[in-house]
Design a protein around this motif. Structure first.
Motif, PDB file in Angstrom:
ATOM      1  N   VAL A  94       6.169   0.773  -4.785  1.00 20.89           N
ATOM      2  CA  VAL A  94       6.232  -0.402  -3.913  1.00 20.89           C
ATOM      3  C   VAL A  94       6.563   0.021  -2.486  1.00 20.89           C
ATOM      4  CG1 VAL A  94       7.462  -2.556  -3.432  1.00 20.89           C
ATOM      5  CG2 VAL A  94       6.788  -1.999  -5.778  1.00 20.89           C
ATOM      6  N   VAL A  95       7.522   0.926  -2.327  1.00 22.41           N
ATOM      7  CA  VAL A  95       7.869   1.427  -0.992  1.00 22.41           C
ATOM      8  C   VAL A  95       6.645   2.066  -0.343  1.00 22.41           C
ATOM      9  CG1 VAL A  95       9.242   3.161   0.248  1.00 22.41           C
ATOM     10  CG2 VAL A  95      10.322   1.699  -1.467  1.00 22.41           C
ATOM     11  N   GLY A  96       5.872   2.823  -1.106  1.00 23.93           N
ATOM     12  CA  GLY A  96       4.657   3.433  -0.575  1.00 23.93           C
ATOM     13  C   GLY A  96       3.633   2.403  -0.136  1.00 23.93           C
ATOM     14  N   ILE A  97       3.458   1.357  -0.926  1.00 21.99           N
ATOM     15  CA  ILE A  97       2.514   0.294  -0.579  1.00 21.99           C
ATOM     16  C   ILE A  97       2.929  -0.382   0.724  1.00 21.99           C
ATOM     17  CG2 ILE A  97       1.628  -1.987  -1.244  1.00 21.99           C
ATOM     18  CD1 ILE A  97       1.882  -1.009  -4.186  1.00 21.99           C
ATOM     19  N   VAL A  98       4.194  -0.740   0.820  1.00 26.76           N
ATOM     20  CA  VAL A  98       4.698  -1.398   2.028  1.00 26.76           C
ATOM     21  C   VAL A  98       4.563  -0.466   3.222  1.00 26.76           C
ATOM     22  CG1 VAL A  98       6.761  -2.342   3.147  1.00 26.76           C
ATOM     23  CG2 VAL A  98       6.229  -2.952   0.776  1.00 26.76           C
ATOM     24  N   GLY A  99       4.898   0.808   3.035  1.00 26.24           N
ATOM     25  CA  GLY A  99       4.800   1.770   4.119  1.00 26.24           C
ATOM     26  C   GLY A  99       3.373   1.924   4.617  1.00 26.24           C
ATOM     27  N   LEU A 100       2.424   2.035   3.711  1.00 23.81           N
ATOM     28  CA  LEU A 100       1.018   2.151   4.114  1.00 23.81           C
ATOM     29  C   LEU A 100       0.563   0.912   4.858  1.00 23.81           C
ATOM     30  CD1 LEU A 100      -0.563   3.859   0.987  1.00 23.81           C
ATOM     31  CD2 LEU A 100      -0.450   4.785   3.304  1.00 23.81           C
TER      32      LEU A 100
END
Length: 107
Positions: A94-100
């Motif tokens: 989820v953190v990766g999705i938000v970051g992207l």
């Protein structure tokens, strides 16, 4: 608009992935048709989204939504384990999705 299309495409990815379980190896006609329709809609929406979004970012977000959503529904609907480690690693996705999304101008 492309980010919304990508998000909905991710939801349809969750639907077809969960549909695979209910189709029993694509042997049950109604769940199989639902799975196929969800797969087609997911791909069409992803294709539309990548008109305006970088393919690498869009694909990573699409698969991330699908992975987190499918794993979550696996826990909720299919009694899959909800261990602390599993939830922590899903949180990292989820953190990766938000970051992207943030670094790609999706905010």
């Amino acid at each position: 608009m492309s980010w919304l299309l990508l998000f909905v495409a991710g939801l349809f990815e969750i639907a077809w992935a969960i549909g695979l379980h209910y189709s029993d190896g694509l042997s049950r006609p109604v769940p199989t048709v639902g799975t196929a329709v969800a797969l087609l809609l997911s791909m069409v929406l992803l294709a539309r989204a990548v008109r305006d979004l970088p393919i690498g970012t869009a694909y990573a977000v699409w698969t991330g939504i699908g992975a987190v959503g499918t794993a979550t529904l696996g826990i909720v609907l299919l009694d899959e384990p909800a261990t602390l480690a599993r939830l922590a690693f899903l949180s990292l996705i989820v953190v990766g999705i938000v970051g992207l999304n943030l670094v790609s101008g999706g905010h």
